[in-house]
Design a protein around this motif. Structure first.
Motif, PDB file in Angstrom:
ATOM      1  N   THR A 191       0.683  -1.213  -0.116  1.00 31.42           N
ATOM      2  CA  THR A 191      -0.070   0.247  -0.109  1.00 31.42           C
ATOM      3  C   THR A 191       0.958   1.308  -0.041  1.00 31.42           C
ATOM      4  N   TYR A 192       0.264   2.523  -0.487  1.00 29.89           N
ATOM      5  CA  TYR A 192       1.050   3.516  -0.700  1.00 29.89           C
ATOM      6  C   TYR A 192       0.728   4.440   0.485  1.00 29.89           C
ATOM      7  N   THR A 193       1.649   5.137   1.113  1.00 28.36           N
ATOM      8  CA  THR A 193       1.366   6.169   2.138  1.00 28.36           C
ATOM      9  C   THR A 193       2.792   6.671   2.206  1.00 28.36           C
ATOM     10  N   ASN A 194       2.578   8.148   2.676  1.00 25.35           N
ATOM     11  CA  ASN A 194       4.006   8.998   2.598  1.00 25.35           C
ATOM     12  C   ASN A 194       4.420   9.026   4.016  1.00 25.35           C
ATOM     13  N   TYR A 195       5.125   7.948   3.997  1.00 21.71           N
ATOM     14  CA  TYR A 195       5.480   7.633   5.473  1.00 21.71           C
ATOM     15  C   TYR A 195       6.296   8.790   6.150  1.00 21.71           C
ATOM     16  N   TRP A 196       7.070   9.401   5.560  1.00 19.00           N
ATOM     17  CA  TRP A 196       7.866  10.537   6.171  1.00 19.00           C
ATOM     18  C   TRP A 196       6.784  11.658   6.800  1.00 19.00           C
ATOM     19  N   ILE A 197       5.691  12.124   5.919  1.00 17.52           N
ATOM     20  CA  ILE A 197       4.922  13.057   6.281  1.00 17.52           C
ATOM     21  C   ILE A 197       4.027  12.211   7.725  1.00 17.52           C
ATOM     22  N   GLU A 198       3.758  11.098   7.808  1.00 18.32           N
ATOM     23  CA  GLU A 198       3.170  10.421   8.710  1.00 18.32           C
ATOM     24  C   GLU A 198       4.269  10.249   9.834  1.00 18.32           C
ATOM     25  N   PHE A 199       5.063  10.088   9.514  1.00 12.83           N
ATOM     26  CA  PHE A 199       5.996   9.926  10.597  1.00 12.83           C
ATOM     27  C   PHE A 199       6.503  11.415  11.400  1.00 12.83           C
ATOM     28  N   GLU A 200       6.462  12.461  10.644  1.00 11.77           N
ATOM     29  CA  GLU A 200       6.790  13.398  11.314  1.00 11.77           C
ATOM     30  C   GLU A 200       5.401  13.952  12.390  1.00 11.77           C
ATOM     31  N   LYS A 201       4.313  13.567  11.705  1.00  9.83           N
ATOM     32  CA  LYS A 201       3.148  13.889  12.554  1.00  9.83           C
ATOM     33  C   LYS A 201       3.084  13.292  13.928  1.00  9.83           C
ATOM     34  N   ARG A 202       3.706  12.014  13.923  1.00 10.41           N
ATOM     35  CA  ARG A 202       3.702  11.461  15.397  1.00 10.41           C
ATOM     36  C   ARG A 202       4.543  12.174  16.358  1.00 10.41           C
ATOM     37  N   PHE A 203       5.684  12.795  15.789  1.00 15.71           N
ATOM     38  CA  PHE A 203       6.420  13.625  16.617  1.00 15.71           C
ATOM     39  C   PHE A 203       5.818  15.041  17.144  1.00 15.71           C
ATOM     40  N   GLN A 204       5.102  15.530  15.850  1.00 13.95           N
ATOM     41  CA  GLN A 204       4.224  16.736  16.341  1.00 13.95           C
ATOM     42  C   GLN A 204       3.577  16.327  17.333  1.00 13.95           C
ATOM     43  N   ARG A 205       2.695  15.281  17.340  1.00 18.77           N
ATOM     44  CA  ARG A 205       1.724  15.247  18.396  1.00 18.77           C
ATOM     45  C   ARG A 205       2.219  14.984  19.975  1.00 18.77           C
ATOM     46  N   ILE A 206       3.507  14.664  20.100  1.00 14.40           N
ATOM     47  CA  ILE A 206       3.976  14.892  21.418  1.00 14.40           C
ATOM     48  C   ILE A 206       5.074  15.699  21.623  1.00 14.40           C
ATOM     49  N   ASN A 207       5.462  16.761  20.644  1.00 16.63           N
ATOM     50  CA  ASN A 207       6.475  17.603  20.946  1.00 16.63           C
ATOM     51  C   ASN A 207       6.038  18.803  22.016  1.00 16.63           C
ATOM     52  N   LEU A 208       4.735  18.902  22.288  1.00 19.65           N
ATOM     53  CA  LEU A 208       4.444  19.781  23.386  1.00 19.65           C
ATOM     54  C   LEU A 208       4.361  19.176  24.712  1.00 19.65           C
ATOM     55  N   LEU A 209       4.586  17.966  24.834  1.00 20.17           N
ATOM     56  CA  LEU A 209       4.452  17.077  25.923  1.00 20.17           C
ATOM     57  C   LEU A 209       5.754  17.360  26.784  1.00 20.17           C
ATOM     58  N   LEU A 210       6.893  16.626  25.862  1.00 20.12           N
ATOM     59  CA  LEU A 210       8.155  16.666  26.532  1.00 20.12           C
ATOM     60  C   LEU A 210       8.800  17.683  27.157  1.00 20.12           C
ATOM     61  N   PRO A 211       8.752  18.976  26.682  1.00 23.73           N
ATOM     62  CA  PRO A 211       9.100  20.115  27.432  1.00 23.73           C
ATOM     63  C   PRO A 211       8.728  20.256  28.897  1.00 23.73           C
ATOM     64  N   TYR A 212       7.538  19.837  29.228  1.00 27.35           N
ATOM     65  CA  TYR A 212       6.871  19.867  30.579  1.00 27.35           C
ATOM     66  C   TYR A 212       7.785  19.102  31.455  1.00 27.35           C
ATOM     67  N   ARG A 213       8.563  19.824  32.549  1.00 25.78           N
ATOM     68  CA  ARG A 213       9.619  19.113  33.247  1.00 25.78           C
ATOM     69  C   ARG A 213       8.959  17.830  33.942  1.00 25.78           C
ATOM     70  N   PRO A 214       7.926  17.827  34.643  1.00 23.13           N
ATOM     71  CA  PRO A 214       7.352  16.689  35.347  1.00 23.13           C
ATOM     72  C   PRO A 214       7.317  15.589  34.395  1.00 23.13           C
ATOM     73  N   PHE A 215       6.846  15.889  33.311  1.00 16.08           N
ATOM     74  CA  PHE A 215       6.518  14.548  32.392  1.00 16.08           C
ATOM     75  C   PHE A 215       7.984  14.137  31.915  1.00 16.08           C
ATOM     76  N   PHE A 216       8.673  15.206  31.489  1.00 13.07           N
ATOM     77  CA  PHE A 216       9.966  14.753  30.875  1.00 13.07           C
ATOM     78  C   PHE A 216      10.766  13.808  31.910  1.00 13.07           C
ATOM     79  N   LYS A 217      10.894  14.164  32.925  1.00 10.14           N
ATOM     80  CA  LYS A 217      11.427  13.292  34.041  1.00 10.14           C
ATOM     81  C   LYS A 217      11.066  11.659  33.888  1.00 10.14           C
TER      82      LYS A 217
END
Length: 502
Positions: A191-217
């Motif tokens: 099947t065809y999927t633009n995997y890099w676009i989908e891949f980068e979306k996965r990081f975008q979905r958590i990129n606002l989680l990780l800087p929160y220090r309690p969650f980061f640790k």
């Protein structure tokens, strides 16, 4: 006198001449065949490894286990070579081989990324415990995408975000949907999927989680504990630096993430004393040279302050979409000056050759720069002179087989370019890249895949495992301690596995 000389010739000369003209027998076909086999083995990456009797015994047992597994899949008509990792994952987990690899010491994980190390099921469960955690459940726009997670103070929640915990309680199906949006699976190879676009979306979905220090640790403690459990003793993360924050103190200096990670490592060492960590400062291929210049300055400043934590520099992102490595030539030529200015060296650990195209020539740069290891190097086999140079320079290629399949570079893993690299004497290590994004944890799956699809033996496994320490960015003293620990763990593994497989 002449007659006497002639007599000597008659008596002794003819036999001598006869010996000199005797035709030497040509090597047989079988001898030539065996010589070719020997010459090929001498070129391989693991030619210097000599196995003990116990290791040879285990080699035979693992050979039989793989043979039994392949016979069983054939009997059940399972399309092993035409299936994706995600389709085969349950089958892998049920195999005896996988149980063996779970107990095998793996040395170091040299190629993984911040944001890709911790199980996404755990991420959802841990994030929902925070009342400040929200999820975006509307259609994508230019700011947010559906399934994006973030922490917000009460009264400062952007439109479209709802409480994660309340959403999960009110919608029983949402957790499964969210998990699918946080993980990338290649369910069908055709099947065809633009995997890099989908891949980068996965990081975008958590990129606002990780800087929160309690969650980061919490996030990195869980990730490191899982790796240690999977017999990984050393980790090197391609780390994208950003400021941590919490709602009591606001933003912290960039270096706070380093000191927090040092504290987390100490916590892991309470149960796994050998566990260690290095960070490779990472920026992005799509930025301009001026931006990279600033990033390099920051990297040098951090390395000067934390020389035992910051090991080098890399550029990440889709190679087909970003700039070439040579586009940043001025940045690379400035490295010597920056080293003199800050009094520390900044070796490169560049992603290069994560491509199937001969037009991507990033691997050329890795042989011309102070580049210690190559991330992926898939198309290195297209450039034989460069491959030969990389081998002479004794530079390691960090291979991530499952990642390469999921992102669409290699479908049938029997055809993975690493097989060519290994047989030609190019040193490699086995890595997981972004396992949490691909829906698994640890390094055992990647070793399983390499062993089964590449027809490896214990000799190759041992070399791959020890390469991950030998080519790590640890200093000489750290390596000495790490190798001593790995040797003990390896010998214990050989002994216990032989006993368990009797």
């Amino acid at each position: 006198m002449m007659r006497k000389y002639s007599t000597y010739i008659l008596l002794f000369g003819f036999p001598l001449f006869g010996c000199q003209t005797k035709v030497v027998e040509k090597p047989t076909y079988e001898q030539n065949w065996m010589l070719l086999e020997k010459d090929n083995k001498a070129l391989a990456f693991d030619a210097d490894i000599h196995l003990s009797d116990a290791e040879l015994t285990l080699d035979k047992k693992l050979f039989e286990l793989r043979k039994q597994f392949l016979n069983e899949t054939e009997k059940q008509k399972i399309p092993l070579y035409n299936s994706s990792f995600n389709e085969l994952k349950p089958l892998i987990e049920d195999s005896k081989l996988y149980k063996v690899f779970q107990t095998m010491p793996k040395g170091g994980l040299l190629h993984t990324h911040s944001g890709g190390v911790t199980d996404m099921k755990w991420v959802i469960a841990a994030a929902r415990k925070y009342k400040e955690c929200y999820v975006y459940d509307q259609k994508d726009n230019d700011k947010f995408i559906v399934g994006q997670l973030a922490f917000f103070e009460n009264g400062k929640v952007p439109q479209g975000f709802v409480s994660l915990d309340k959403k999960l309680l009110s919608d029983p199906h949402f957790e499964k949907e969210l998990l699918e949006r946080l993980t990338l699976k290649r369910d069908k190879l055709c099947t065809y999927t633009n995997y890099w676009i989908e891949f980068e979306k996965r990081f975008q979905r958590i990129n606002l989680l990780l800087p929160y220090r309690p969650f980061f640790k919490e996030y990195y403690l869980k990730g490191f504990q899982d790796l240690a459990k999977d017999k990984v003793q050393h980790v090197e993360i391609r780390y994208v630096f950003e400021e941590l924050y919490d709602f009591q103190h606001g933003k912290y200096p960039v270096k706070k993430s380093i000191t927090d990670l040092q504290d987390i490592v100490k916590e892991v060492q309470k149960s796994d004393p050998q566990f260690s960590l290095k960070l490779i400062y990472s920026s992005f291929k799509f930025l301009d040279p001026q931006s990279i210049e600033k990033q390099l300055e920051t990297a040098f400043e951090l390395k000067k302050e934390f020389p035992d934590m910051i090991s080098g520099f890399d550029l990440v992102a889709d190679e087909a979409a970003g700039h070439s490595i040579s586009f940043f030539e001025k940045n690379w030529t400035a490295l010597d000056g920056l080293s003199k200015k800050y009094g520390v060296e900044m070796p490169l650990f560049l992603h290069a050759g994560e491509s199937n195209s001969v037009f991507n020539k990033n691997v050329f740069d890795t042989s011309l720069l102070n580049n210690r290891r190559i991330g992926h190097g898939l198309n290195l086999i297209y450039f034989p002179k460069t491959m030969e140079l990389i081998k002479k320079q004794n530079k390691l290629v960090e291979v991530s087989p499952i990642s390469n399949q999921i992102l669409g570079y290699v479908s049938d893993l029997r055809n993975h370019p690493a097989r060519v690299l290994l047989s030609n004497g190019v040193q490699c290590s086995i890595n997981s890249d972004d396992p949490s994004v691909y829906g698994y944890e640890g390094l055992s799956y990647d070793f399983w895949v390499a062993f089964v699809y590449w027809e490896l033996d214990v000799k190759a496994l041992k070399k791959l495992v020890f390469n991950s320490i030998t080519y790590s960015s640890m200093n000489d003293n750290e390596k000495k301690v790490a190798v001593a620990h790995l040797n003990k763990q390896w010998n214990d593994f050989i002994q216990h596995t032989n006993q368990s497989l009797n």
